[in-house]
Scaffold this motif. Sequence first.
Motif, PDB file in Angstrom:
ATOM      1  N   LEU A 205       0.796  -1.230   0.000  1.00 43.93           N
ATOM      2  CA  LEU A 205       0.000   0.000   0.000  1.00 43.93           C
ATOM      3  C   LEU A 205       0.825   1.274   0.000  1.00 43.93           C
ATOM      4  O   LEU A 205       0.278   2.356  -0.215  1.00 43.93           O
ATOM      5  CB  LEU A 205      -0.943   0.012   1.213  1.00 43.93           C
ATOM      6  CG  LEU A 205      -2.012  -1.082   1.266  1.00 43.93           C
ATOM      7  CD1 LEU A 205      -2.938  -0.858   2.452  1.00 43.93           C
ATOM      8  CD2 LEU A 205      -2.821  -1.129  -0.027  1.00 43.93           C
ATOM      9  N   ILE A 206       2.130   1.186   0.215  1.00 47.44           N
ATOM     10  CA  ILE A 206       2.912   2.415   0.301  1.00 47.44           C
ATOM     11  C   ILE A 206       2.963   3.152  -1.039  1.00 47.44           C
ATOM     12  O   ILE A 206       2.818   4.379  -1.088  1.00 47.44           O
ATOM     13  CB  ILE A 206       4.340   2.147   0.838  1.00 47.44           C
ATOM     14  CG1 ILE A 206       5.073   3.485   1.025  1.00 47.44           C
ATOM     15  CG2 ILE A 206       5.114   1.194  -0.057  1.00 47.44           C
ATOM     16  CD1 ILE A 206       6.380   3.369   1.772  1.00 47.44           C
ATOM     17  N   LEU A 207       3.135   2.425  -2.141  1.00 41.95           N
ATOM     18  CA  LEU A 207       3.216   3.093  -3.443  1.00 41.95           C
ATOM     19  C   LEU A 207       1.887   3.742  -3.839  1.00 41.95           C
ATOM     20  O   LEU A 207       1.875   4.918  -4.244  1.00 41.95           O
ATOM     21  CB  LEU A 207       3.681   2.106  -4.515  1.00 41.95           C
ATOM     22  CG  LEU A 207       3.922   2.708  -5.908  1.00 41.95           C
ATOM     23  CD1 LEU A 207       4.937   3.842  -5.834  1.00 41.95           C
ATOM     24  CD2 LEU A 207       4.406   1.630  -6.885  1.00 41.95           C
ATOM     25  N   PRO A 208       0.746   3.050  -3.736  1.00 44.61           N
ATOM     26  CA  PRO A 208      -0.525   3.738  -4.014  1.00 44.61           C
ATOM     27  C   PRO A 208      -0.750   4.949  -3.112  1.00 44.61           C
ATOM     28  O   PRO A 208      -1.288   5.970  -3.559  1.00 44.61           O
ATOM     29  CB  PRO A 208      -1.578   2.649  -3.757  1.00 44.61           C
ATOM     30  CG  PRO A 208      -0.862   1.366  -3.967  1.00 44.61           C
ATOM     31  CD  PRO A 208       0.533   1.606  -3.491  1.00 44.61           C
ATOM     32  N   ALA A 450      -5.560   4.430  -6.486  1.00 45.94           N
ATOM     33  CA  ALA A 450      -6.300   3.198  -6.759  1.00 45.94           C
ATOM     34  C   ALA A 450      -5.859   2.592  -8.087  1.00 45.94           C
ATOM     35  O   ALA A 450      -5.718   1.365  -8.212  1.00 45.94           O
ATOM     36  CB  ALA A 450      -7.799   3.484  -6.776  1.00 45.94           C
ATOM     37  N   GLY A 451      -5.636   3.465  -9.076  1.00 47.59           N
ATOM     38  CA  GLY A 451      -5.172   2.976 -10.374  1.00 47.59           C
ATOM     39  C   GLY A 451      -3.823   2.289 -10.277  1.00 47.59           C
ATOM     40  O   GLY A 451      -3.590   1.254 -10.916  1.00 47.59           O
ATOM     41  N   VAL A 452      -2.932   2.854  -9.476  1.00 47.47           N
ATOM     42  CA  VAL A 452      -1.618   2.234  -9.276  1.00 47.47           C
ATOM     43  C   VAL A 452      -1.772   0.853  -8.636  1.00 47.47           C
ATOM     44  O   VAL A 452      -1.118  -0.114  -9.040  1.00 47.47           O
ATOM     45  CB  VAL A 452      -0.721   3.145  -8.407  1.00 47.47           C
ATOM     46  CG1 VAL A 452       0.538   2.400  -7.961  1.00 47.47           C
ATOM     47  CG2 VAL A 452      -0.344   4.395  -9.177  1.00 47.47           C
ATOM     48  N   TYR A 453      -2.653   0.762  -7.636  1.00 43.90           N
ATOM     49  CA  TYR A 453      -2.863  -0.538  -6.989  1.00 43.90           C
ATOM     50  C   TYR A 453      -3.411  -1.561  -7.991  1.00 43.90           C
ATOM     51  O   TYR A 453      -2.971  -2.720  -8.007  1.00 43.90           O
ATOM     52  CB  TYR A 453      -3.824  -0.396  -5.811  1.00 43.90           C
ATOM     53  CG  TYR A 453      -4.019  -1.697  -5.061  1.00 43.90           C
ATOM     54  CD1 TYR A 453      -3.150  -2.073  -4.048  1.00 43.90           C
ATOM     55  CD2 TYR A 453      -5.053  -2.569  -5.405  1.00 43.90           C
ATOM     56  CE1 TYR A 453      -3.302  -3.283  -3.385  1.00 43.90           C
ATOM     57  CE2 TYR A 453      -5.217  -3.774  -4.747  1.00 43.90           C
ATOM     58  CZ  TYR A 453      -4.338  -4.127  -3.736  1.00 43.90           C
ATOM     59  OH  TYR A 453      -4.485  -5.340  -3.098  1.00 43.90           O
ATOM     60  N   LEU A 454      -4.353  -1.125  -8.823  1.00 45.12           N
ATOM     61  CA  LEU A 454      -4.930  -2.040  -9.813  1.00 45.12           C
ATOM     62  C   LEU A 454      -3.876  -2.497 -10.816  1.00 45.12           C
ATOM     63  O   LEU A 454      -3.854  -3.666 -11.232  1.00 45.12           O
ATOM     64  CB  LEU A 454      -6.094  -1.360 -10.535  1.00 45.12           C
ATOM     65  CG  LEU A 454      -7.329  -1.054  -9.675  1.00 45.12           C
ATOM     66  CD1 LEU A 454      -8.371  -0.307 -10.489  1.00 45.12           C
ATOM     67  CD2 LEU A 454      -7.920  -2.334  -9.103  1.00 45.12           C
ATOM     68  N   LEU A 455      -2.997  -1.589 -11.217  1.00 45.33           N
ATOM     69  CA  LEU A 455      -1.918  -1.971 -12.136  1.00 45.33           C
ATOM     70  C   LEU A 455      -0.973  -2.978 -11.488  1.00 45.33           C
ATOM     71  O   LEU A 455      -0.421  -3.853 -12.167  1.00 45.33           O
ATOM     72  CB  LEU A 455      -1.138  -0.727 -12.565  1.00 45.33           C
ATOM     73  CG  LEU A 455      -1.845   0.229 -13.529  1.00 45.33           C
ATOM     74  CD1 LEU A 455      -1.001   1.479 -13.749  1.00 45.33           C
ATOM     75  CD2 LEU A 455      -2.122  -0.463 -14.867  1.00 45.33           C
TER      76      LEU A 455
END
Length: 458
Positions: A205-208, A450-455
């Motif tokens: 979760l740190i990057l998102p 959220a988009g980053v997490y989905l990617l």
Amino acid sequence: MDIFILVVFILGYAFIALEHNIHIDKAASALVTGTVCWALFVLGWHDVPAHLAEEYHLFAADHGAGGHGGLAQFFEHRLLHHMEEISSILFFLMGAMTIVELVDAHEGFRVITDRIQTRNKVKMLWIVCILTFFFSALLDNLTTSIVMVSLLRKLIDDRQTRWLFAGMVVIAANAGGAWSPIGDVTTTMLWIGGQLTTTTIIANLILPSVVCLLVPLVALSVRLKGEIDRPVSEDEEEWDPTTPFERNLVFGAGVAGLLFVPVFKTVTHLPPFMGMMLSLGALWMLTERLHHSKNIEEKAHLTVIGVLRKIDTASVLFFLGILLAVASLQEAGHLLLAADWLRTSLDDVYLIDLAIGLLSAIVDNVPLVAASMGMYDIVPAAAVTDGWTGMFVQDGIFWQFLAYCAGTGGSALIIGSAAGVAVMGLERIDFVWYLKKISLLAVLGYFAGAGVYLLMFA
């Protein structure tokens, strides 16, 4: 009668949003809303709501209660149950506010503000947001927002500029809290409940969360121009009752006390407010001994007793009213209905989590996450039969994304998170002003993260 509870909640919400237009303090509106919602709930139900039937039977068996009188006792029991949670939040808030005010009274924040020399708005914004982001992960988003508002008052004189920075503090605090097991109450709930483990929360979760902050930060930096006007400092020749040693000591003790709270919680498993009260008590003893030789006039504003007079009680009462109102919605079953609707209508864990995150901007994220934890059980790895059930194992995608969405979605509205409510109360930020100036930035960051997490995982 449950529809009337919803109507009163919406009307109360409108009164809070239009505080400056109707000239009624939001704390008053929140208190009336919370108490009226509970009164309607108690008076309007002549039988136990279906979702509380099992708890009622257990209560009746334990207390020998039955009939209408037993129902009244049960409703009182439910109210007091919620007051346990609400009171723990309020005592935590009061303790944190007192410690911060005590450090401020000793001018302890000069340790930081004296090192921030820039007057450039963009540079200052980045410094403040980065500090907030990491402080929130170490402390929690509520405590961090209180600390940062105190810092902003030392750094920025113009109210509108300070509000803009305070709005970004809300976004940064919530983003920073989402990737730490102790940074946000909902992440902590999922961590303690066994849905998530520490390493998964941090690593995934740190990057998102970083992107959730960077997108609004960059967007605001592009249009932010000029320099900051610092508050006019007091005459340096004016006598100062604190020495540099006292300032540094109280600052260090205050920060150590705040950092001690999550450690105390982890070791003892007691609620966070207990650690906060211990830290406050220790700091109280320290300052009493530190200033015991000074006369009453000299130490009047340097002791906890003096600082308590400066605590914004209206903000605490606002918290009380809001949390009571949300609890009434939970008891009436509105939040469960919303969660059930999400499950049947969307039928996609990513969409469900995204919707919960945005919904948490309107109602408190704690009961929403609690409802989700109640609706969806942790699936043992051996029991996974398809892709859907695989989402609900420990450290499963649903729980990870829920932690991110519930932690950051509340930034969309200033009353959507504990950090936002605290900042709103301390800085008297207008609901509509935040909606116009900050909400879009918060939503952009929310969907970008959220988009980053989905990617990464979809």
